[in-house]
Design a protein around this motif. Structure first.
Motif, mmCIF file in Angstrom:
data_model
loop_
_atom_site.group_PDB
_atom_site.id
_atom_site.type_symbol
_atom_site.label_atom_id
_atom_site.label_comp_id
_atom_site.label_asym_id
_atom_site.label_seq_id
_atom_site.Cartn_x
_atom_site.Cartn_y
_atom_site.Cartn_z
ATOM 1 N N PRO A 109 37.412 29.002 69.620
ATOM 2 C CA PRO A 109 37.235 27.547 69.759
ATOM 3 C C PRO A 109 38.436 26.754 69.251
ATOM 4 C CG PRO A 109 36.105 28.293 67.803
ATOM 5 C CD PRO A 109 36.695 29.524 68.447
ATOM 6 N N LEU A 110 39.399 27.438 68.636
ATOM 7 C CA LEU A 110 40.519 26.746 68.005
ATOM 8 C C LEU A 110 41.643 26.553 69.025
ATOM 9 C CD1 LEU A 110 40.570 28.796 64.665
ATOM 10 C CD2 LEU A 110 39.215 26.754 65.229
ATOM 11 N N LYS A 111 41.905 25.301 69.404
ATOM 12 C CA LYS A 111 42.897 25.016 70.439
ATOM 13 C C LYS A 111 44.137 24.298 69.917
ATOM 14 C CE LYS A 111 39.846 26.554 73.386
ATOM 15 N NZ LYS A 111 39.973 27.927 73.932
ATOM 16 N N PHE A 112 43.916 23.267 69.094
ATOM 17 C CA PHE A 112 45.028 22.431 68.631
ATOM 18 C C PHE A 112 44.953 22.262 67.115
ATOM 19 C CE2 PHE A 112 43.789 20.979 72.855
ATOM 20 C CZ PHE A 112 44.975 21.130 73.562
ATOM 21 N N LEU A 113 46.073 22.498 66.469
ATOM 22 C CA LEU A 113 46.149 22.181 65.049
ATOM 23 C C LEU A 113 46.321 20.669 64.929
ATOM 24 C CD1 LEU A 113 46.426 23.078 62.046
ATOM 25 C CD2 LEU A 113 48.906 23.152 62.424
ATOM 26 N N TYR A 114 45.525 20.048 64.077
ATOM 27 C CA TYR A 114 45.583 18.596 63.922
ATOM 28 C C TYR A 114 47.020 18.154 63.613
ATOM 29 C CZ TYR A 114 44.685 13.913 62.146
ATOM 30 O OH TYR A 114 44.706 12.558 61.957
ATOM 31 N N PRO A 115 47.507 17.085 64.310
ATOM 32 C CA PRO A 115 46.738 16.221 65.210
ATOM 33 C C PRO A 115 46.643 16.726 66.651
ATOM 34 C CG PRO A 115 48.917 15.313 64.847
ATOM 35 C CD PRO A 115 48.834 16.527 63.973
ATOM 36 N N ASP A 116 47.715 17.382 67.174
ATOM 37 C CA ASP A 116 47.662 17.791 68.578
ATOM 38 C C ASP A 116 48.651 18.925 68.878
ATOM 39 O OD1 ASP A 116 50.031 16.443 68.316
ATOM 40 O OD2 ASP A 116 49.537 14.826 69.723
ATOM 41 N N ILE A 117 48.911 19.785 67.909
ATOM 42 C CA ILE A 117 49.874 20.866 68.116
ATOM 43 C C ILE A 117 49.148 22.072 68.692
ATOM 44 C CG2 ILE A 117 51.627 22.312 67.023
ATOM 45 C CD1 ILE A 117 51.633 20.348 64.678
#
Length: 738
Positions: free
Chosen positions: A656-664
């Protein structure tokens, strides 16, 4: 970007601090030429492992030989050869020393980089910078130089007086040898008149030189009182701050220069006074100023020499166990520790056979502590000149060891109210200094020590060391924790940030410190001057938790240092953020956006939370059970992020992990930190440990304490379980809201 490349981009002010790190022990040429290789080695471990240090030392020489053979510049190639030979001589018999030197340099580089990244300097660092301002040093240099020049001119004046007196003495004795019949002649009368004029001039010159000496002695007295002693106290204060992670300590060589030049001036004046005393024996007269003024001036000069030499005896390196170089002033019984003392006065005529004796808890009042110790190993060594530095006179005790005294009937006698880690002890150093007929008893002492008997006491001991050195500059206040003062949050937050820059390579930003303030202070978090008690920081448990604020924070430091360092230094861990702030940050982000934060309910745990959006527009947040050191020992954290899977209602698991906050994008952020895959020519099909969580509809109602830790699963294990659709709850961990 490599650490060394980041260092080279610093501003000049910080590069000057870097310059202090490198000398003959570890030349900057090596740091430059082998930058990537040096940063890829584990010097911290090698510093305490002789066999590993020997391997790294051999490899370093090989790397240096490789670089040297590729160097086109003849002079540079020659310099590298000299460096290689010097390293072989210096470290071939003790490579662990080299490992400690390199480990220290790399650690201090990280600390300097961290300070460069900090938006605002704290009050402690600002005050330290102001105290060693360039203008103040320049003024000191000028003043010492003027005094030195004045003393040199007085040497010429004394020589002039000596020549004048010799001329007078010759003429006077020649006149005395004349026949008595000639003494009434006009020529004789003229000669007597000339002698009287010479005597008058001699008297004037004697008074003049004594007056100049008096002015210079007063100037030296004022220099010592108003500048030199404060500079020394300032260095000692900066040593305290550096010991608890503050800015890199420098300036001792500069202090030695000032002390040495001042001492040379005083000893030169003493010799000049001795010379004037010799002149009086040959020629004196009524109202001769030398016998009248010389004794008092000699006493003043001796007094100044006495106090200058006594204050120049300093502890250059505070007691520290080599196994914990970043936590000085904590000593474990039965474990060797090192310390170093130095004499800041460098004189050619000093007898260098200066024996230094060290004593533990010297003159400690009875009943002050419940435990007493003695030094088990040899406690006397001779000071010597350091050939590899600036020639200072020093001695390093490398093999000291403490043992607790045994008591009759097994009792310890006075059981104090203080805990083991609040008891403060002291290490004293004594020597007898003899030079030019003067004998001076030297004594100095270490900063207060904490003595532990078990490594589990190390966090508590370090808290005591930090609190003491943050809040007082008294070196002998061993009863400090009988009534410990409070610390303002602005002071304490700065020191906490230093812990992360020292142990983890990157300090804390304003937002992270704000969250820590809220956790420790609650509603007072916004007040930088709010006073924090020692008990609240280190002794009282956090409300609703079985551990104190410091134990919680220290466990996070250990987790970063041992398992999260690459991810932390990439600034990917938000770390200290409340659950409420976390949800505020994630709610408007793309599905699968996640952030990393430290657990507030577990000691030394890290979790990640991701956001999901349902078809009806509802926002859902999922937090995985925190990963602690036991689980991270089996699987690197970056690989957990890459391979993490969630199983829901028997559906094929997905990450479920797609983007490291904010959008990486996840792989863009963590890609270079993933473990490399096995070689394709390997005869076996590679297996991978996969962290899996089972997402159940009622998972949010399951208290975290009821959930068992989830061991990573191999693909084979997962396929077998997936086919049978039978998942054993005891082998899974579920997302939960912490």
């Amino acid at each position: 970007m490599s650490q060394w490349k980041q260092i080279q981009q610093l501003e000049i002010r910080l590069l000057e601090h870097v310059d202090y790190l490198y000398d003959d022990n570890f030349p900057m040429d090596i740091r430059q030429g082998l930058a990537s290789w040096i940063e890829s080695q584990d010097w911290d471990t090698a510093a305490n492992d002789e066999s590993m240090a020997a391997v790294l030392f051999t490899n370093l020489l090989s790397q240096l030989e490789r670089v040297r053979s590729q160097e086109q510049n003849f002079l540079q190639r020659h310099n590298m050869k000299i460096i290689q030979q010097q390293l072989q001589v210096k470290y071939s018999t003790n490579p662990a020393v080299m490992a400690r030197v390199i480990s220290t340099c790399l650690r201090e580089e990280r600390r300097i980089l961290s300070s460069a990244c900090t938006q605002e300097q704290g009050p402690l660092e600002k005050s330290l910078q102001n105290s060693v301002a360039f203008e103040r040093q320049k003024n000191m240099d000028n003043r010492v130089g003027i005094i030195r020049g004045s003393v040199q001119l007085m040497d010429q004046a004394v020589k002039y007086i000596e020549d004048m007196q010799d001329d007078f003495d010759f003429r006077y004795k020649t006149l005395q040898s004349r026949e008595s019949a000639d003494r009434n002649s006009d020529m004789m009368k003229q000669e007597v008149t000339r002698l009287q004029e010479m005597l008058n001039r001699l008297d004037f010159k004697r008074k003049e030189i004594l007056s100049k000496m008096d002015v210079v002695i007063k100037e030296i007295d004022d220099l010592m009182t108003s500048q030199l002693n404060p500079e020394l106290q300032d260095w000692k204060r900066r040593q305290q701050i550096a010991a608890i992670g503050g800015p890199l300590l420098t300036g001792l060589d500069q202090l030695q220069s000032w002390f040495t030049l001042t001492a040379q001036s005083l000893f030169q004046i003493k010799r000049q006074l001795d010379k004037l005393g010799e002149l009086v024996v040959k020629v004196t007269y009524e109202s001769d100023p030398i016998p009248l003024q010389k004794p008092q001036m000699e006493e003043r000069v001796k007094y100044l020499i006495y106090h200058l030499i006594k204050s120049s005896f300093v502890v250059e390196k505070q007691p520290c166990m080599p196994t914990h170089p970043q936590k000085p002033l904590i000593i474990k019984t039965g474990v060797q520790f090192t310390t170093k003392v130095r004499l800041l006065v460098k004189l050619p005529e000093v007898d260098y056979q200066l024996k230094v004796k060290t004593t533990f808890d010297k003159d400690l009042p009875p009943g002050r502590v419940s435990r007493q110790f003695f030094i088990l190993t040899n406690n006397t060594k001779v000071m010597d000149i350091e050939d590899y530095s600036n020639g200072c006179l020093s001695v390093e005790f490398r093999h000291l060891q403490l043992k607790e005294k045994k008591y009759i009937n097994g009792t310890k006698g006075n059981e104090g109210l203080l805990s083991v880690t609040e008891e403060l002890h002291s290490l004293s150093f004594e020597a007898c200094f003899t030079v030019q007929g003067l004998t001076i008893d030297l004594e100095t002492c270490s900063l207060p020590l904490v003595v532990i008997s078990n490594v589990s006491q190390l966090p508590g001991g370090w808290a005591s060391v930090m609190w003491y050195n943050l809040l007082t500059d008294e070196p002998r206040n061993l009863s400090f924790f009988g009534n410990p003062p409070r610390a303002s949050w602005s002071q304490l937050s700065e020191v906490l940030s230093w812990q992360f820059s020292t142990f983890a390579g990157r300090g804390l930003n304003k937002e992270q410190l704000t969250m820590l303030g809220e956790k420790l202070l609650g509603q007072h978090a916004s007040c930088s001057d709010y006073q924090v008690s020692w008990s609240k920081f280190s002794k009282e448990n956090i409300p609703g938790k079985p551990f104190s604020f410091w134990m919680w924070l220290d466990s996070i430091l250990e987790l970063i240092k041992k398992h999260l360092l690459p991810v932390w230094n990439e600034n990917y861990i938000m770390g200290f953020v409340s659950k409420e702030t976390e949800r505020t940050l994630l709610k408007d982000r793309e599905p699968g956006t996640f952030l990393l934060r430290f657990s507030e309910s577990h000691l030394g745990g890290i979790t990640f939370t991701w956001v999901e959006h349902s078809d009806n527009g509802d926002v859902k947040f999922n937090s995985v059970e925190p990963y602690t050191k036991n689980r991270l020992s089996a699987l690197p954290f970056a690989d957990i992020i890459r391979d993490y899977k969630v199983i829901s209602d028997g559906v094929v698991p997905e990450n479920p992990l797609k983007f490291l906050y904010p959008d990486i994008p996840k792989d863009e952020a963590f890609g270079r930190l993933y473990n490399s895959q096995p070689s394709k020519v390997h005869p076996y099909i590679p297996s991978t440990l996969i962290p899996i969580s089972e997402l159940r509809p009622n998972s949010s109602a399951t208290p975290p304490s009821c959930q068992s830790p989830e061991p990573p699963m191999t693909p084979g294990e997962f396929d077998m379980l997936s086919e049978q659709l039978c998942f054993d709850i005891d082998t899974m961990s579920s997302p939960y809201s912490e």
